[in-house]
Design a protein around this motif. Structure first.
Motif, PDB file in Angstrom:
ATOM      1  N   ALA A  51       0.836  -1.199   0.000  1.00 49.32           N
ATOM      2  CA  ALA A  51       0.000   0.000   0.000  1.00 49.32           C
ATOM      3  C   ALA A  51       0.873   1.252   0.000  1.00 49.32           C
ATOM      4  CB  ALA A  51      -0.933  -0.006   1.205  1.00 49.32           C
ATOM      5  N   TRP A  52       1.977   1.202   0.762  1.00 47.67           N
ATOM      6  CA  TRP A  52       2.883   2.352   0.852  1.00 47.67           C
ATOM      7  C   TRP A  52       3.475   2.711  -0.507  1.00 47.67           C
ATOM      8  CZ3 TRP A  52       8.515   2.269   0.783  1.00 47.67           C
ATOM      9  CH2 TRP A  52       9.092   3.511   1.109  1.00 47.67           C
ATOM     10  N   VAL A  53       3.804   1.708  -1.315  1.00 50.92           N
ATOM     11  CA  VAL A  53       4.370   1.982  -2.645  1.00 50.92           C
ATOM     12  C   VAL A  53       3.290   2.068  -3.718  1.00 50.92           C
ATOM     13  CG1 VAL A  53       6.610   0.958  -2.110  1.00 50.92           C
ATOM     14  CG2 VAL A  53       4.828  -0.480  -3.120  1.00 50.92           C
ATOM     15  N   GLY A  54       2.011   1.986  -3.310  1.00 52.80           N
ATOM     16  CA  GLY A  54       0.914   2.154  -4.258  1.00 52.80           C
ATOM     17  C   GLY A  54       0.683   0.979  -5.182  1.00 52.80           C
ATOM     18  N   LEU A  55       0.911  -0.233  -4.684  1.00 54.32           N
ATOM     19  CA  LEU A  55       0.781  -1.415  -5.542  1.00 54.32           C
ATOM     20  C   LEU A  55      -0.236  -2.435  -5.017  1.00 54.32           C
ATOM     21  CD1 LEU A  55       4.499  -2.116  -6.544  1.00 54.32           C
ATOM     22  CD2 LEU A  55       2.703  -1.119  -7.958  1.00 54.32           C
ATOM     23  N   THR A  56      -1.137  -2.009  -4.150  1.00 59.58           N
ATOM     24  CA  THR A  56      -2.127  -2.937  -3.600  1.00 59.58           C
ATOM     25  C   THR A  56      -2.918  -3.623  -4.709  1.00 59.58           C
ATOM     26  OG1 THR A  56      -2.343  -1.640  -1.565  1.00 59.58           O
ATOM     27  CG2 THR A  56      -4.145  -3.149  -2.113  1.00 59.58           C
ATOM     28  N   SER A  57      -3.321  -2.858  -5.710  1.00 61.40           N
ATOM     29  CA  SER A  57      -4.137  -3.418  -6.791  1.00 61.40           C
ATOM     30  C   SER A  57      -3.338  -4.288  -7.751  1.00 61.40           C
ATOM     31  CB  SER A  57      -4.816  -2.291  -7.581  1.00 61.40           C
ATOM     32  OG  SER A  57      -3.849  -1.474  -8.217  1.00 61.40           O
ATOM     33  N   ARG A  58      -2.009  -4.270  -7.622  1.00 59.99           N
ATOM     34  CA  ARG A  58      -1.145  -5.039  -8.533  1.00 59.99           C
ATOM     35  C   ARG A  58      -0.471  -6.198  -7.808  1.00 59.99           C
ATOM     36  NH1 ARG A  58      -2.073  -4.926 -13.221  1.00 59.99           N
ATOM     37  NH2 ARG A  58      -0.062  -4.504 -14.228  1.00 59.99           N
ATOM     38  N   ALA A  59      -0.927  -6.498  -6.609  1.00 63.06           N
ATOM     39  CA  ALA A  59      -0.266  -7.508  -5.777  1.00 63.06           C
ATOM     40  C   ALA A  59      -0.183  -8.873  -6.445  1.00 63.06           C
ATOM     41  CB  ALA A  59      -0.990  -7.629  -4.433  1.00 63.06           C
ATOM     42  N   ASP A  60      -1.194  -9.229  -7.241  1.00 62.31           N
ATOM     43  CA  ASP A  60      -1.227 -10.547  -7.878  1.00 62.31           C
ATOM     44  C   ASP A  60      -0.720 -10.539  -9.316  1.00 62.31           C
ATOM     45  OD1 ASP A  60      -2.327 -11.747  -5.578  1.00 62.31           O
ATOM     46  OD2 ASP A  60      -4.340 -11.107  -6.157  1.00 62.31           O
ATOM     47  N   ALA A  61      -0.265  -9.374  -9.784  1.00 62.85           N
ATOM     48  CA  ALA A  61       0.241  -9.282 -11.155  1.00 62.85           C
ATOM     49  C   ALA A  61       1.632  -9.904 -11.249  1.00 62.85           C
ATOM     50  CB  ALA A  61       0.296  -7.827 -11.589  1.00 62.85           C
ATOM     51  N   LEU A  62       1.971 -10.397 -12.427  1.00 63.68           N
ATOM     52  CA  LEU A  62       3.313 -10.906 -12.684  1.00 63.68           C
ATOM     53  C   LEU A  62       4.206  -9.747 -13.128  1.00 63.68           C
ATOM     54  CD1 LEU A  62       2.456 -14.196 -14.615  1.00 63.68           C
ATOM     55  CD2 LEU A  62       3.113 -13.977 -12.203  1.00 63.68           C
ATOM     56  N   PRO A  63       5.513  -9.801 -12.845  1.00 65.07           N
ATOM     57  CA  PRO A  63       6.411  -8.705 -13.203  1.00 65.07           C
ATOM     58  C   PRO A  63       6.324  -8.230 -14.656  1.00 65.07           C
ATOM     59  CG  PRO A  63       7.529 -10.184 -11.722  1.00 65.07           C
ATOM     60  CD  PRO A  63       6.200 -10.831 -12.036  1.00 65.07           C
ATOM     61  N   PRO A  64       6.187  -9.139 -15.666  1.00 64.46           N
ATOM     62  CA  PRO A  64       6.104  -8.638 -17.039  1.00 64.46           C
ATOM     63  C   PRO A  64       4.860  -7.793 -17.307  1.00 64.46           C
ATOM     64  CG  PRO A  64       6.732 -10.956 -17.023  1.00 64.46           C
ATOM     65  CD  PRO A  64       6.315 -10.612 -15.628  1.00 64.46           C
ATOM     66  N   GLU A  65       3.864  -7.869 -16.414  1.00 66.56           N
ATOM     67  CA  GLU A  65       2.633  -7.102 -16.585  1.00 66.56           C
ATOM     68  C   GLU A  65       2.726  -5.703 -15.991  1.00 66.56           C
ATOM     69  OE1 GLU A  65      -0.075 -11.176 -16.114  1.00 66.56           O
ATOM     70  OE2 GLU A  65      -0.171  -9.607 -14.597  1.00 66.56           O
ATOM     71  N   LEU A  66       3.808  -5.404 -15.295  1.00 62.91           N
ATOM     72  CA  LEU A  66       3.956  -4.115 -14.626  1.00 62.91           C
ATOM     73  C   LEU A  66       4.564  -3.068 -15.555  1.00 62.91           C
ATOM     74  CD1 LEU A  66       5.487  -5.257 -11.205  1.00 62.91           C
ATOM     75  CD2 LEU A  66       3.066  -4.906 -11.753  1.00 62.91           C
ATOM     76  N   SER A  67       4.198  -1.806 -15.315  1.00 55.94           N
ATOM     77  CA  SER A  67       4.858  -0.706 -16.013  1.00 55.94           C
ATOM     78  C   SER A  67       6.236  -0.490 -15.407  1.00 55.94           C
ATOM     79  CB  SER A  67       4.030   0.572 -15.869  1.00 55.94           C
ATOM     80  OG  SER A  67       4.045   1.019 -14.515  1.00 55.94           O
ATOM     81  N   GLY A  68       7.033   0.355 -16.052  1.00 55.03           N
ATOM     82  CA  GLY A  68       8.368   0.631 -15.528  1.00 55.03           C
ATOM     83  C   GLY A  68       8.330   1.214 -14.126  1.00 55.03           C
ATOM     84  N   GLY A  69       7.404   2.154 -13.903  1.00 60.33           N
ATOM     85  CA  GLY A  69       7.292   2.763 -12.584  1.00 60.33           C
ATOM     86  C   GLY A  69       6.831   1.778 -11.532  1.00 60.33           C
ATOM     87  N   GLU A  70       5.907   0.904 -11.904  1.00 61.81           N
ATOM     88  CA  GLU A  70       5.436  -0.117 -10.969  1.00 61.81           C
ATOM     89  C   GLU A  70       6.558  -1.091 -10.610  1.00 61.81           C
ATOM     90  OE1 GLU A  70       0.693  -0.323 -12.248  1.00 61.81           O
ATOM     91  OE2 GLU A  70       2.176  -1.602 -13.259  1.00 61.81           O
ATOM     92  N   ARG A  71       7.364  -1.454 -11.588  1.00 60.17           N
ATOM     93  CA  ARG A  71       8.479  -2.372 -11.329  1.00 60.17           C
ATOM     94  C   ARG A  71       9.467  -1.743 -10.334  1.00 60.17           C
ATOM     95  NH1 ARG A  71       9.457  -6.678 -14.733  1.00 60.17           N
ATOM     96  NH2 ARG A  71      11.699  -6.475 -14.473  1.00 60.17           N
TER      97      ARG A  71
END
Length: 225
Positions: free
Chosen positions: A122-142
């Protein structure tokens, strides 16, 4: 925290870094600059024991790395969180498991730390991406996931290697905000970057010291940055 005394590093018969001395005190915020190929990544690796100096002394938490065994170095490195330039995720694992990987490797119960893990995402703003795989993330999310993984063990020092190199300015500012928050919590921060805009933005928020690698040596950067 980290001390270098007349440190040099050679590879393949050539000296990449020479005669480097630095003391990184607790709670400080340092930037490390220099052109591509100047040795910033090598310098960071010396600072967390991934490489051993070919001359001089590197001390981590008052212990000389040269006299330590592999297990001792591994224990010291638990006090240092590293954000690698290429993030180094396991692409078959979701974000949550990648972030928790240091807990798993150290033999700690990742399930028992579930509440802290959720809070960290939650602190890094990734709660909604918790179950995503790394290739599905944007550069900032990674990069934010990489920072979460670096601090999951509550280290005293965070080293980041070009953390904003592949993300836009807005995401760079978001990542910088997280680093500044960590510093205000008492964490020691060392960021290798070529982004002078990022350094100027940080200087407006927190006291920083800027270092530059030039001609294989470590120098204090000018006040014009």
């Amino acid at each position: 925290m980290i001390e270098l005394e007349n440190v040099a590093y050679s590879y393949g018969g050539g000296e990449l870094l020479t005669d480097m001395s630095l003391s990184v005190p607790p709670g400080s915020f340092h930037f490390l600059t220099g052109p591509s190929g100047s040795g910033k990544t090598t310098f960071l690796k010396l600072c967390y024991g991934a490489l051993q100096a070919t001359a001089g002394h590197v001390r981590l938490f008052d212990r000389d790395v040269r006299g330590l065994g592999r297990d001792d170095v591994a224990l010291l490195r638990r006090k240092i969180g590293v954000v690698h330039q290429d993030c180094q995720f396991l692409d078959h694992l979701p974000v949550t498991e990648n972030v928790a990987l240091p807990l798993t490797v150290s033999g700690q119960d990742a399930d028992g730390a579930d509440a802290n893990l959720k809070e960290l995402l939650a602190w890094v703003g990734l709660t909604s991406r918790a179950d995503a795989l790394p290739p599905e993330l944007s550069g900032g999310e990674r990069q934010r996931a990489a920072l979460a993984r670096a601090v999951i063990m509550s280290p005293d020092v965070i080293l980041a290697d070009e953390p904003t190199g592949n993300i836009d300015w807005e995401m760079s500012q978001r990542l910088l905000t997280l680093l500044v928050e960590l510093n205000r919590m008492g964490k020691t921060i060392l960021v290798a970057t070529h982004d002078l805009g990022l350094i100027r933005a940080a200087k407006a928020q927190v006291q920083t010291r800027v270092l530059r690698i030039s001609n294989r040596r470590l120098q204090m950067a000018g006040a014009d940055l």
